[in-house]
Motif scaffolding. Sequence first.
Motif: not given
Length: 83
Positions: A30, A32-33, A39, A53-54, A56
Amino acid sequence: MTLVLAAIACLTVVTLGYASVCAGSPFGTCRKCNGFGFAVTQDRKGRPKRGKHCRRCKGHGKRVRVGRWLYNRAARTYREGTR
């Protein structure tokens, strides 16, 4: 070779390479994370701590690659159209 033929050959190699990556490993980390599934935040002392929790990847840390997503969509459309 002319410049146009070199560009076509280069694009063909890149496209076939990405298609082989999507076929061999359809899931990537992923963006994003960074594959953690959450995160990373810092506490008041500056130490890293687990965040939320992410959204996405829904906490899995993996995502479907764009090429594989397009292939899955095309295969599903073909299957539903030939029934």
